[in-house]
Design a protein around this motif. Structure first.
Motif, short mmCIF file in Angstrom:
data_model
loop_
_atom_site.label_atom_id
_atom_site.label_comp_id
_atom_site.label_asym_id
_atom_site.label_seq_id
_atom_site.Cartn_x
_atom_site.Cartn_y
_atom_site.Cartn_z
N GLU A 204 0.82 -1.21 0.00
CA GLU A 204 0.00 0.00 0.00
C GLU A 204 0.85 1.25 0.00
OE1 GLU A 204 -3.61 -2.05 2.41
OE2 GLU A 204 -1.72 -1.45 3.33
N ASP A 205 2.16 1.07 0.04
CA ASP A 205 3.06 2.20 -0.19
C ASP A 205 2.98 3.27 0.89
OD1 ASP A 205 3.84 4.46 -2.91
OD2 ASP A 205 5.08 3.01 -1.85
N LEU A 206 2.87 2.87 2.15
CA LEU A 206 2.88 3.86 3.22
C LEU A 206 3.82 3.38 4.31
CD1 LEU A 206 1.47 6.49 4.27
CD2 LEU A 206 0.07 4.99 5.65
N ARG A 207 4.88 4.17 4.57
CA ARG A 207 5.80 3.81 5.64
C ARG A 207 5.43 4.54 6.91
NH1 ARG A 207 11.00 4.55 1.91
NH2 ARG A 207 12.29 4.36 3.74
N VAL A 208 6.19 4.28 7.98
CA VAL A 208 5.86 4.83 9.30
C VAL A 208 5.83 6.36 9.27
CG1 VAL A 208 6.76 5.09 11.62
CG2 VAL A 208 6.69 2.87 10.58
N ASP A 209 6.77 6.97 8.51
CA ASP A 209 6.79 8.42 8.50
C ASP A 209 6.03 8.99 7.32
OD1 ASP A 209 8.51 7.41 6.72
OD2 ASP A 209 10.27 8.50 7.40
N GLY A 210 5.15 8.22 6.72
CA GLY A 210 4.30 8.74 5.66
C GLY A 210 4.91 8.68 4.28
N ARG A 211 6.18 8.26 4.17
CA ARG A 211 6.79 8.26 2.84
C ARG A 211 6.32 7.04 2.05
NH1 ARG A 211 12.85 7.84 3.33
NH2 ARG A 211 12.50 6.98 5.38
N GLY A 212 6.47 7.12 0.73
CA GLY A 212 6.22 5.95 -0.09
C GLY A 212 7.47 5.07 -0.08
N CYS A 213 7.38 3.91 -0.70
CA CYS A 213 8.52 2.99 -0.68
C CYS A 213 9.71 3.52 -1.46
CB CYS A 213 8.12 1.63 -1.24
SG CYS A 213 6.96 0.78 -0.20
N GLU A 214 9.47 4.47 -2.37
CA GLU A 214 10.58 4.96 -3.20
C GLU A 214 10.92 6.40 -2.88
OE1 GLU A 214 9.77 4.27 -7.25
OE2 GLU A 214 9.29 2.16 -6.96
N ASP A 215 10.48 6.93 -1.74
CA ASP A 215 10.76 8.33 -1.42
C ASP A 215 11.98 8.43 -0.54
OD1 ASP A 215 7.27 9.21 -1.13
OD2 ASP A 215 8.64 9.32 -2.82
N TYR A 216 12.78 9.46 -0.81
CA TYR A 216 13.92 9.75 0.05
C TYR A 216 13.50 10.77 1.11
CZ TYR A 216 17.86 7.55 -2.27
OH TYR A 216 18.76 6.65 -2.74
N ARG A 217 14.22 10.80 2.20
CA ARG A 217 13.99 11.85 3.17
C ARG A 217 14.55 13.16 2.61
NH1 ARG A 217 17.03 8.89 7.98
NH2 ARG A 217 18.01 7.92 6.20
N CYS A 218 14.16 14.24 3.27
CA CYS A 218 14.63 15.53 2.78
C CYS A 218 16.13 15.64 2.99
CB CYS A 218 13.91 16.62 3.58
SG CYS A 218 13.96 18.16 2.75
N ALA A 219 16.86 15.98 1.95
CA ALA A 219 18.32 16.02 2.05
C ALA A 219 18.81 17.45 1.92
CB ALA A 219 18.93 15.18 0.94
N GLU A 220 19.87 17.76 2.67
CA GLU A 220 20.50 19.08 2.56
C GLU A 220 21.92 18.87 2.08
OE1 GLU A 220 18.35 21.54 6.13
OE2 GLU A 220 20.51 21.32 6.12
N VAL A 221 22.29 19.58 1.03
CA VAL A 221 23.62 19.44 0.46
C VAL A 221 24.31 20.79 0.49
CG1 VAL A 221 24.91 18.87 -1.63
CG2 VAL A 221 22.88 17.57 -1.06
N GLU A 222 25.54 20.82 0.96
CA GLU A 222 26.30 22.07 0.91
C GLU A 222 27.73 21.73 0.54
OE1 GLU A 222 26.58 24.16 4.55
OE2 GLU A 222 27.19 26.02 3.60
N THR A 223 28.31 22.50 -0.38
CA THR A 223 29.70 22.23 -0.77
C THR A 223 30.60 23.34 -0.25
OG1 THR A 223 29.43 23.36 -2.87
CG2 THR A 223 29.06 20.98 -2.86
N ASP A 224 31.89 23.08 -0.32
CA ASP A 224 32.90 24.06 0.07
C ASP A 224 32.77 24.47 1.53
OD1 ASP A 224 34.18 27.20 -1.27
OD2 ASP A 224 35.17 25.33 -0.72
N VAL A 225 32.66 23.49 2.39
CA VAL A 225 32.52 23.79 3.82
C VAL A 225 33.87 23.79 4.53
CG1 VAL A 225 30.16 23.17 4.33
CG2 VAL A 225 31.81 21.38 4.04
N VAL A 226 34.82 23.03 4.00
CA VAL A 226 36.14 22.97 4.63
C VAL A 226 37.10 23.77 3.77
CG1 VAL A 226 37.93 21.45 5.50
CG2 VAL A 226 35.59 20.65 5.40
N SER A 227 37.70 24.80 4.35
CA SER A 227 38.43 25.74 3.51
C SER A 227 39.78 25.23 3.06
CB SER A 227 38.60 27.06 4.26
OG SER A 227 39.09 26.80 5.56
N ASN A 228 40.42 24.32 3.80
CA ASN A 228 41.77 23.95 3.37
C ASN A 228 41.81 22.65 2.57
OD1 ASN A 228 41.05 22.49 5.57
ND2 ASN A 228 43.02 22.59 6.60
#
Lengths: 272, 294
Positions: free
Chosen positions: A1-25
């Motif tokens: 039925e495509d419903l997981r515990v947190d409401g996502r479907g079987c093929e949904d990813y959680r919300c992702a945050e991406v950031e580059t250039d965080v380490v200066s050296n």
């Protein structure tokens, strides 16, 4: 039925945050937060000698460090086993031809080449480590800036390497063909993408697939102590290819968006 | 079609609007002096050194007449007699079970504190000891009440009532114990179609409301029938609402959970965990709670 515990479907990813250039050296870095999973990747470009069997190519070295901050089990040497497993998986994925253009890393055949040391740091474990790590590695490689060098030959024949004076004069890597890992965990009769810690505890077997942005499968690995039916493996492969393609498109979109912001981008980093 | 949402990180806003408060809370960190006045009695989270009252945990100072204590935001559960807890069995020992309740020591559930099936009252025999594993095994979830607290802080539980016992199908959410409000009853049947047990130890159990009240004593039989999709949707939504309330550090009680549920109805279940949707829902909940008080 495509419903997981947190409401996502079987093929949904959680919300992702991406950031580059965080380490200066570093030459390139990226930080990815997928739900409670937090990964930091740093890439350093150093000069080295090419491998004997591939004299006109550079190469990548991977090292994975499971920080004790992630879970108490990683205290001391507890995280070494997991770290070596992840590093070996990354080596396997990047060993396939065409994932990264290694010939562009060559400076002088048989003598000098660029070696990219990719260091992965696990800051927090919240399930689905492999996917987050592969996304972070791709983002960090996208962000890597390798300085342009010129090789000058002296009269005696000794070679000198000259670095260009302009710090912004650098070569970028083409990450279009870098694959990303999609983990499919089998729970009961269905399989899910991006399992949380609780879902991973319920699943007995998982399939790790590395997919390129065009949907081609480059590498496959089965983990877990349970067994997988060959029929379900085919289904999981199809799902993995589909999900992998959409993962690549959204990652590329966010990397381009970040790039377009340029210097106006507010760096959030770790204290945001 | 698979959905992968990626975004650039946004810096967190420092301390959102919290509405009118009576007085500013006195926040302390471990080692901070609370007062140098020796007339106060010291409560939990404080200690006396060099004639000063010093805080030992990070939290807000609470003063009741002459008693000063510090209530910490994130702690392990400290048992009080009469609390309802939800725990997981970790060990089956000779005459008792060890239950994990997010406290400093494992809680204890004695065999003599457990109701026998059929409601018989008799001395527990050796056969009962051998049959312990049939009642509760490692990994089972139970709801119980705190009977007493040992001197070292370990908690002794009992399930001497029909409403306590082994829990069947549902969803567990683990939060900090300080966010669960102390109320008269912790078993709530929400009108949206699910029931919730707010354990004082921070374990919250959401389960589908049983159609008829079972007359079986002790509640040892678990109903393993598949739960219908509509019930599962309500439970997932409630779980996400509770996670949203916890992230924004709002106290959890039946009214706040219900208001949050109603505020989240226009959104899809999986969208509730997005930061901006979470903030919006909790802001609305906070507003309604303030209207209720004022």
């Amino acid at each position: 039925e495509d419903l997981r515990v947190d409401g996502r479907g079987c093929e949904d990813y959680r919300c992702a945050e991406v950031e580059t250039d965080v380490v200066s050296n570093t030459s390139g870095s990226a930080r990815v937060k997928l739900g409670h999973t937090d990964i930091l990747v740093g890439v350093k470009a150093e000069m080295g000698t090419p491998k004997l069997e591939k004299p006109d190519e550079g190469y990548l070295e991977f090292f994975v460090d499971c920080s004790a901050n992630a879970t108490p089990e990683f205290e001391g040497r507890g995280g070494e086993e997991l770290g070596t497993e992840i590093a070996n998986t990354l080596y396997r994925i990047f060993s396939s031809e065409g994932s990264v253009d290694l010939k562009s890393l060559c400076i002088n055949p048989r003598e000098h080449c660029w070696v990219l040391y990719v260091d992965v740091l696990l800051l927090e474990c919240g399930g689905n480590l492999f996917d987050a790590i592969s996304v972070a590695v791709k983002a960090a490689l996208f962000n890597t800036r390798i300085p342009k060098v010129r090789v000058l030959e002296d009269e005696e024949g000794s070679k000198e390497i000259e670095l260009s004076d302009d710090p912004y004069d650098c070569i970028r890597l083409n990450v279009d063909d870098v694959p990303c890992i999609v983990t499919l965990s089998k729970i009961g009769y269905r399989h899910v993408v991006d399992a949380t810690l609780q879902e991973e505890a319920c699943s007995l077997a998982s399939l790790l697939i590395s997919v390129t942005s065009k949907g081609a499968l480059t590498c496959m690995k089965k983990v877990g102590k349970g067994s997988l039916d060959p029929e379900s493996i085919f289904e999981m492969m199809e799902t993995g290819k589909r999900v992998g393609k959409s993962l690549h498109t959204s990652l590329q979109k966010i990397l381009n968006e970040e790039e377009s912001l340029g210097t106006t981008r507010q760096k959030v980093g770790f204290l945001g | 079609m698979a959905a992968v949402a990626m975004r650039l990180p946004v810096a967190r806003k420092a301390g959102g609007p919290s509405g009118p408060r009576g007085s500013e809370k006195h926040l302390v960190a471990p080692g901070d002096t609370i007062t140098t006045d020796t007339g106060y009695m010291r409560g939990h989270g404080t200690y006396v050194a060099e004639e000063r009252l010093i805080a030992s945990v990070a939290g807000a100072v609470e003063r009741v007449n002459k008693l000063v204590c510090v209530k910490a935001l994130k702690t392990r559960y400290n048992g009080e007699v009469g609390d309802i807890v939800v725990g997981r069995i970790t060990e089956v020992q000779q005459k008792r079970w060890k239950v994990e309740t997010n406290s400093r020591l494992d809680s204890v559930l004695l065999l003599s504190s457990m109701n026998l099936p059929g409601g018989e009252l008799r001395r527990r025999s050796a056969e009962d000891e051998l049959a312990m594993r049939d009642y509760l095994q490692e990994g089972d979830l139970i709801s119980a009440e705190v009977q007493s607290v040992f001197s070292d802080g370990a908690v002794s539980l009992h399930t001497r009532s029909l409403k306590y016992g082994k829990l069947g199908q549902g969803v567990l959410v683990q939060v900090s114990p300080s966010l669960v409000k102390r109320q008269k009853t912790h078993f709530h049947d929400l009108p949206c179609g699910a029931s919730v047990i707010l354990g004082n130890n921070g374990f919250i159990w959401i389960y589908p409301t049983p159609e008829q009240k079972d007359e079986e004593a002790g509640g040892f039989t678990t109903n393993l029938e598949p739960v219908p999709l509509s019930d599962r949707e309500v439970i997932s939504r409630l779980r996400n609402c509770i996670v949203a309330l916890v992230t924004q550090k709002l106290m959890l009680f039946d009214t706040s959970i219900l208001y949050c549920y109603e505020a989240s109805l226009p959104h899809q279940i999986k969208d509730i965990l997005k930061p901006e949707v979470m903030e919006e829902i909790v802001l609305e909940t906070r507003q309604r709670l303030l209207d209720l008080e004022g």
